[in-house]
Motif scaffolding. Structure first.
Motif, PDB file in Angstrom:
ATOM      1  N   VAL A 153       0.822  -1.223   0.000  1.00  0.00           N
ATOM      2  CA  VAL A 153       0.000   0.000   0.000  1.00  0.00           C
ATOM      3  C   VAL A 153       0.849   1.263   0.000  1.00  0.00           C
ATOM      4  N   GLY A 154       2.173   1.129  -0.061  1.00  0.00           N
ATOM      5  CA  GLY A 154       3.039   2.303  -0.099  1.00  0.00           C
ATOM      6  C   GLY A 154       2.984   3.098   1.194  1.00  0.00           C
ATOM      7  N   PHE A 155       2.766   4.396   1.066  1.00  0.00           N
ATOM      8  CA  PHE A 155       2.739   5.282   2.231  1.00  0.00           C
ATOM      9  C   PHE A 155       1.331   5.462   2.794  1.00  0.00           C
ATOM     10  N   ALA A 156       0.409   4.574   2.443  1.00  0.00           N
ATOM     11  CA  ALA A 156      -0.978   4.727   2.893  1.00  0.00           C
ATOM     12  C   ALA A 156      -1.088   4.644   4.412  1.00  0.00           C
ATOM     13  N   ASN A 157      -0.314   3.767   5.029  1.00  0.00           N
ATOM     14  CA  ASN A 157      -0.356   3.656   6.496  1.00  0.00           C
ATOM     15  C   ASN A 157       0.116   4.942   7.160  1.00  0.00           C
ATOM     16  N   TYR A 158       1.108   5.586   6.567  1.00  0.00           N
ATOM     17  CA  TYR A 158       1.640   6.812   7.160  1.00  0.00           C
ATOM     18  C   TYR A 158       0.685   7.990   6.957  1.00  0.00           C
ATOM     19  N   THR A 159       0.068   8.072   5.791  1.00  0.00           N
ATOM     20  CA  THR A 159      -0.918   9.142   5.588  1.00  0.00           C
ATOM     21  C   THR A 159      -2.140   8.928   6.471  1.00  0.00           C
ATOM     22  N   ARG A 160      -2.480   7.672   6.696  1.00  0.00           N
ATOM     23  CA  ARG A 160      -3.595   7.382   7.610  1.00  0.00           C
ATOM     24  C   ARG A 160      -3.265   7.838   9.032  1.00  0.00           C
ATOM     25  N   LEU A 161      -2.008   7.690   9.419  1.00  0.00           N
ATOM     26  CA  LEU A 161      -1.594   8.102  10.754  1.00  0.00           C
ATOM     27  C   LEU A 161      -1.920   9.562  11.024  1.00  0.00           C
ATOM     28  N   PHE A 162      -1.510  10.415  10.105  1.00  0.00           N
ATOM     29  CA  PHE A 162      -1.639  11.841  10.355  1.00  0.00           C
ATOM     30  C   PHE A 162      -3.012  12.384   9.977  1.00  0.00           C
ATOM     31  N   ASP A 163      -3.890  11.500   9.519  1.00  0.00           N
ATOM     32  CA  ASP A 163      -5.307  11.845   9.371  1.00  0.00           C
ATOM     33  C   ASP A 163      -6.131  11.318  10.532  1.00  0.00           C
ATOM     34  N   ASP A 164      -5.497  10.521  11.394  1.00  0.00           N
ATOM     35  CA  ASP A 164      -6.181   9.889  12.527  1.00  0.00           C
ATOM     36  C   ASP A 164      -6.150  10.839  13.723  1.00  0.00           C
ATOM     37  N   GLN A 165      -7.321  11.305  14.148  1.00  0.00           N
ATOM     38  CA  GLN A 165      -7.387  12.238  15.262  1.00  0.00           C
ATOM     39  C   GLN A 165      -6.946  11.590  16.570  1.00  0.00           C
ATOM     40  N   VAL A 166      -7.162  10.283  16.699  1.00  0.00           N
ATOM     41  CA  VAL A 166      -6.728   9.594  17.917  1.00  0.00           C
ATOM     42  C   VAL A 166      -5.202   9.591  17.997  1.00  0.00           C
ATOM     43  N   PHE A 167      -4.538   9.308  16.881  1.00  0.00           N
ATOM     44  CA  PHE A 167      -3.076   9.308  16.896  1.00  0.00           C
ATOM     45  C   PHE A 167      -2.530  10.714  17.141  1.00  0.00           C
ATOM     46  N   LEU A 168      -3.153  11.725  16.551  1.00  0.00           N
ATOM     47  CA  LEU A 168      -2.735  13.096  16.834  1.00  0.00           C
ATOM     48  C   LEU A 168      -2.939  13.425  18.310  1.00  0.00           C
ATOM     49  N   GLY A 169      -3.997  12.862  18.885  1.00  0.00           N
ATOM     50  CA  GLY A 169      -4.195  13.017  20.324  1.00  0.00           C
ATOM     51  C   GLY A 169      -3.109  12.323  21.129  1.00  0.00           C
ATOM     52  N   ASP A 170      -2.643  11.170  20.617  1.00  0.00           N
ATOM     53  CA  ASP A 170      -1.524  10.487  21.283  1.00  0.00           C
ATOM     54  C   ASP A 170      -0.285  11.372  21.307  1.00  0.00           C
ATOM     55  N   LEU A 171      -0.018  12.043  20.196  1.00  0.00           N
ATOM     56  CA  LEU A 171       1.118  12.968  20.160  1.00  0.00           C
ATOM     57  C   LEU A 171       0.937  14.086  21.179  1.00  0.00           C
ATOM     58  N   GLY A 172      -0.281  14.614  21.262  1.00  0.00           N
ATOM     59  CA  GLY A 172      -0.547  15.678  22.222  1.00  0.00           C
ATOM     60  C   GLY A 172      -0.398  15.212  23.655  1.00  0.00           C
ATOM     61  N   ARG A 173      -0.838  13.991  23.940  1.00  0.00           N
ATOM     62  CA  ARG A 173      -0.692  13.471  25.302  1.00  0.00           C
ATOM     63  C   ARG A 173       0.777  13.223  25.642  1.00  0.00           C
ATOM     64  N   GLY A 174       1.561  12.788  24.660  1.00  0.00           N
ATOM     65  CA  GLY A 174       2.995  12.656  24.903  1.00  0.00           C
ATOM     66  C   GLY A 174       3.631  13.989  25.230  1.00  0.00           C
ATOM     67  N   LEU A 175       3.240  15.044  24.503  1.00  0.00           N
ATOM     68  CA  LEU A 175       3.767  16.380  24.782  1.00  0.00           C
ATOM     69  C   LEU A 175       3.320  16.860  26.160  1.00  0.00           C
ATOM     70  N   TYR A 176       2.083  16.524  26.540  1.00  0.00           N
ATOM     71  CA  TYR A 176       1.552  16.878  27.858  1.00  0.00           C
ATOM     72  C   TYR A 176       2.415  16.268  28.965  1.00  0.00           C
ATOM     73  N   LEU A 177       2.761  14.998  28.832  1.00  0.00           N
ATOM     74  CA  LEU A 177       3.600  14.335  29.826  1.00  0.00           C
ATOM     75  C   LEU A 177       5.009  14.928  29.857  1.00  0.00           C
TER      76      LEU A 177
END
Length: 326
Positions: free
Chosen positions: A75-99
């Motif tokens: 699928v090429g880079f489809a998994n990676y583009t899905r990552l940064f379209d996923d609001q839950v994963f973006l929330g994971d990044l935010g929670r990491g920054l919070y910690l």
């Protein structure tokens, strides 16, 4: 003719080095054999347990694969583009920054203050050091189980303490409410890890020559001035190492959160490592989980290289730092 004679005399004057004895050559081979004996096992372990998993994760991230059967759905880079379209994963990044922010602004100053207090001539300070460092010795799983019982709704010690303090609104919400779960987890993190940073700071404080502090005191510097202008600058390398370890630990936090909340409720305590585990071993989306692992690895790697290049540069070169400056 004269030049020829001169050349011949010069060649006769320069002695020809004797041939290297066989015993010396054997010693050279023995030296390299000893180096290989110690180096090769380490290289094999590094290749098998570090480089090979990285290569497998990178390659798997380009496929849609459930972990069973052939890996043939590229699928090429489809998994990676899905990552940064996923609001839950973006929330994971935010929670990491919070910690990360809370670790730097709350946990480390608290550890430094405790280390300064325990560095004084205090009766029973060895016992206090042992008590504060003891939580770090416990495994993350044991700590998580212990605090799960403490924050147990209705029957846990935290609910009883909240009732005594008049904080009825917190009862039963510690790990069950999205608004309180992350602060609660951070309290557990402080209890678990601040003792480690305290010991680092304590070792740094004890390495400061007492003559420097005595000279500052003779010059009229008060306790705060000595701490601000003498202790903190000399403690700069230790502080920077502690910050680095705290940030990397916050980015890769997994087992403590997994045992206590498994990322819930409703992803409100999920970290990148939790998401990677969920997709890889619970939902059997190994390709997507591999993409998460690659992003997590790249974040840690880029941060480590940047921090080493621009923050730890003088520390690594052996220079004396001042005031926490670069």
């Amino acid at each position: 003719m004269l030049s020829t004679l001169t050349k011949e005399r010069t060649e006769e004057a320069v002695p020809t080095p004797p041939p290297r004895p066989a015993r010396s050559r054997l010693r050279g081979w023995g030296h390299w054999a000893s180096v290989a004996w110690f180096l090769v096992p380490a290289l094999v372990l590094f290749l098998v347990f570090v480089l090979a998993p990285i290569v497998v994760a990178v390659s798997t991230g380009f496929f849609k694969w459930g972990g069973i059967g052939p890996m043939d759905d590229f699928v090429g880079f489809a998994n990676y583009t899905r990552l940064f379209d996923d609001q839950v994963f973006l929330g994971d990044l935010g929670r990491g920054l919070y910690l990360i922010v809370l670790s730097i602004t709350v946990q480390l100053p608290f550890a430094l203050l405790t280390a300064v207090l325990l560095n004084q001539k205090l009766r029973g300070r060895a016992v206090y050091r042992m008590l504060f460092f003891a939580p770090y010795i416990l495994s993350e799983v044991v700590t998580a189980v212990l605090f799960t019982m403490i924050f147990l709704p209705g029957a846990g010690m935290a609910d009883h303490l909240a009732g005594l303090l008049g904080l009825e609104g917190l009862r039963g919400k510690w790990l069950a409410d999205p608004s309180t779960v992350m602060p609660t987890l951070f309290v557990v993190m402080i209890w678990k890890y601040f003792g480690f940073h305290m010991m680092l700071f304590l070792a740094g404080l004890q390495s400061i020559p007492t003559e420097i502090l005595e000279a500052a005191s003779i010059d009229g510097a008060g306790a705060w001035q000595r701490f601000r202008h003498v202790t903190l600058p000399l403690l700069g390398p230790t502080i920077r190492i502690s910050v680095f370890l705290s940030i990397i630990g916050s980015i890769q936090l997994f087992d403590l959160v997994w045992v206590m909340t498994a990322g819930g409720p409703n992803h409100s305590s999920e970290t990148m490592a939790i998401a990677m585990f969920q997709f890889g071993f619970k939902r059997y989306q190994v390709g997507y989980a591999s993409a998460i692992s690659v992003v997590l690895f790249m974040i840690s790697l880029v941060f480590s290289l940047f921090y080493q290049r621009y923050v730890l540069r003088r520390d690594l070169s052996g220079a004396v730092t001042s005031g926490g400056a670069r």
